[in-house]
Write an enzyme that holds these catalytic residues in place. Structure first.
Site, mmCIF file in Angstrom:
data_model
loop_
_atom_site.group_PDB
_atom_site.id
_atom_site.type_symbol
_atom_site.label_atom_id
_atom_site.label_comp_id
_atom_site.label_asym_id
_atom_site.label_seq_id
_atom_site.Cartn_x
_atom_site.Cartn_y
_atom_site.Cartn_z
ATOM 1 C CG ASP A 200 -1.847 1.137 1.317
ATOM 2 O OD1 ASP A 200 -2.788 1.132 0.509
ATOM 3 O OD2 ASP A 200 -1.671 2.036 2.159
ATOM 4 C CD GLU A 264 10.139 -17.044 -8.925
ATOM 5 O OE1 GLU A 264 9.941 -15.829 -8.880
ATOM 6 O OE2 GLU A 264 11.241 -17.564 -9.178
HETATM 7 C C1 NOJ Z 1 -4.267 3.270 -0.712
HETATM 8 C C2 NOJ Z 1 -5.440 2.380 -0.471
HETATM 9 O O1 NOJ Z 1 -5.828 1.763 -1.660
HETATM 10 C C3 NOJ Z 1 -6.536 3.248 0.112
HETATM 11 O O2 NOJ Z 1 -7.741 2.552 0.224
HETATM 12 C C4 NOJ Z 1 -6.068 3.756 1.442
HETATM 13 O O3 NOJ Z 1 -7.042 4.632 1.965
HETATM 14 C C5 NOJ Z 1 -4.742 4.488 1.322
HETATM 15 N N1 NOJ Z 1 -3.791 3.783 0.525
HETATM 16 C C6 NOJ Z 1 -4.113 4.720 2.685
HETATM 17 O O4 NOJ Z 1 -3.698 3.507 3.230
#
Ligand code: NOJ
Length: 569
Positions: A200, A264
């Site tokens: 993320d 992998e």
């Molecule tokens: C990207 C994620 O896809 C989103 O849903 C989230 O709010 C933000 N990052 C912060 O973690």
């Protein structure tokens, strides 16, 4: 095809755990529910699952605010339940990657609780704390969700930094103990057998140490409307907050760790920057081609430009990765629909996603043509970002109540996170709950937008998806083939070739993006092609290339004789 890794051949399917299937009747999706629905993914023909966060969380950002990295949210089940799900998925040949949030934790995470407890706590520097200035916060940096990126903490008289909500404090990745703690988390899940991670918000991991003010004029606005900005604009607004030095070394370190595991395991970055591929084989395996989806209309010209740029930009050895939807944006059916032909367009777009070069990521429900749900009251909204933005607009930006309401209701991410629609029973078969589900089910489950309705209807979106996925699986060129554009100026249709040098297979893909018939001539040294798929009603197995007529929104995939090279078009 043998030389390709599993993640290069795979089609990924994103599950939003809270919304997929509720096994215990509390109105919230969970692992028993997901386990019971695994066969849906098998029958659909995808190969791997990306699970959005499944960790304990106060749920300020729908699970992207993690309070414990090595457990499972109680409402989703238990760690045992996770393992049962993983084993069952593996038994069906499905891989599972999980979401990993490196940039920030929840403010409820014990690390942050310790860090905020006193200025002298050994974990104080696990987060980014600074003194204020006479004007207030340390600088004018903005939260991606709106407002200042700094929150004052009364107890210790300092500000902490958060690229997202104030309930999502940023970890200080310059601290070696933070890294070690997070690498322990990575090992924990790899030891349990997950097949990789979707990482993320990696771009936000480091901040510029000088904390200089941004100069870009938009920074004084209370909300950055990310959806309306290009990647370049976002980079300017967040100049000192994203893509800072150190990131690539960190990703290389993570890659080295992941590579010590067999099988992998894969790293997928939530970022569009191809730099995250490193030298093509030493950072992330996959990086989303977000520019493809960042458009109001997926026109042939946009797609050609995107592919030309993207495929050239990729470092040698790197593999592309395409998606048209996820839990943060309006559903594909809506976003690219014209209001009249949304269904037909959605099929063309799905076919595009599944035939372009690269690993496709499909968002749950897209296979049915699930649509956005429009919310009419703030009290129905669960994505707290909408509430946060509503407050900013009304309290700081002087926007009137009605306008602010309209703004946030039109954008709330809840619109694309409603429960999966399985059948026509109560709550669309998502839940046996006697009361409401966590988000309302879209009422169009009563109009055939369900798995049950569509699975036996050969004309349905689901049957279409299954067909294309099955074709992709048995057609090496659609997986491994290179990409070569034909008719580079066509306005309404996209024509391209995929050629797999290993098997020698050569495929032609024609996608009509318009409501009109398209006539085209493919000038090449073969008279005809063998039809593999057409959404039109073609009865002939051969396609004469000198004169092709595409019906409105036709999707046509054909195989060309591989012996002779394709001539000029
Ligand atoms: C990207 C994620 O896809 C989103 O849903 C989230 O709010 C933000 N990052 C912060 O973690």
């Amino acid at each position: 095809m043998k030389t390709l890794k599993w993640w290069q051949q795979a089609v990924f399917y994103q599950i939003y755990p809270r919304s997929f299937a509720d096994g215990n009747g509390d109105g919230i999706g969970d692992f028993p529910g997901m386990l019971a629905r695994l066969d849906h993914m098998v029958e659909l023909g995808v190969d791997a699952i990306w699970l959005s966060p499944h960790y304990p969380s106060p749920f300020r950002d729908c699970g992207y605010d993690i309070a414990d990295y090595t457990d499972v949210a109680p409402e989703y089940g238990s760690l045992d339940g996770f393992c049962r799900f993983l084993t069952a998925a593996h038994a069906r040949g499905l891989r599972v990657i999980i979401d990993l949030v490196l940039n920030h934790t929840s403010d409820q995470h014990p690390w942050f609780q310790a860090s905020r407890s006193s200025r002298t706590h050994p974990q104080r520097d696990w987060y980014v704390w600074r003194d204020g200035t006479p004007d207030g916060p340390p600088n004018n940096w903005v939260s991606i969700f709106g407002g200042s990126a700094w929150t004052y903490d009364e107890a210790t008289g300092q500000y902490y930094y958060h690229a997202f909500l104030k309930e999502q404090p940023d970890l200080n990745w310059c601290h070696p103990d933070v890294k070690e703690a997070m690498w322990q988390v990575v090992r924990f899940w790899l030891d349990l057998g997950v097949d990789g991670f979707r990482l993320d918000a990696i771009g936000t991991i480091f901040e510029h140490p000088d904390l200089s003010n941004h100069q870009f004029p938009l920074t004084h606005k209370p909300i950055i409307d990310i959806g309306s900005l290009s990647g370049e604009e976002i980079r300017q607004i967040l100049q000192f907050q994203i893509h800072q030095p150190g990131l690539h070394e960190l990703m290389q370190e993570l890659r080295t760790l992941v590579d010590t595991y067999p099988g992998e395991r894969v790293l997928v970055g939530e970022d569009e920057n191809v730099m995250f591929h490193g030298d093509g084989d030493n950072e992330l395996h996959l990086v989303f081609n977000f520019p493809l989806m960042q458009t109001h209309a997926l026109t042939p010209a946009h797609i050609r430009d995107n592919q030309a740029l993207r495929l050239t930009d990729l470092p040698s050895g790197a593999w592309p990765c395409n998606t048209l939807g996820n839990h943060d944006v309006s559903r594909m059916w809506h976003r690219y629909g014209d209001g009249l032909h949304n269904d037909a367009l959605a099929r063309v777009h799905l076919a595009l996603l599944l035939t372009l070069r690269g690993t496709p990521f499909l968002y749950y429900g897209e296979e049915l043509g699930m649509t956005d749900l429009h919310f009419s009251a703030l009290s129905d909204v669960r994505d707290t970002i909408a509430l946060h933005q509503f407050r900013l607009l009304t309290e700081q930006a002087g926007v009137g109540y009605a306008d602010a309401l309209q703004h946030v209701l039109a954008r709330t991410r809840d619109r694309c996170r409603t429960p999966m629609q399985w059948d026509r029973s109560r709550h669309a078969g998502f839940s046996q709950a006697s009361s409401a589900t966590w988000l309302p089910v879209h009422p169009n489950y009563l109009q055939g937008i369900t798995v049950e309705d569509q699975k036996s209807d050969p004309q349905s979106m689901l049957s279409f998806c299954r067909q294309i996925l099955a074709l992709r699986r048995r057609t090496p060129a659609l997986i491994a083939g290179d990409y070569r554009v034909l008719h580079p100026h066509s306005e309404h249709y996209l024509a391209f070739l995929r050629h797999d040098p290993l098997s020698g297979q050569l495929c032609l893909i024609l996608l009509n993006f318009s409501a009109h018939v398209q006539e085209l001539t493919l000038t090449c040294n073969r008279p005809e092609a063998r039809l593999l798929f057409s959404s039109g009603s073609r009865s002939e197995p051969q396609l004469p290339l000198a004169s092709v007529t595409l019906v409105p929104y036709e999707i046509l995939i054909a195989e060309l004789d591989p012996c002779a090279p394709y001539g000029s078009d």
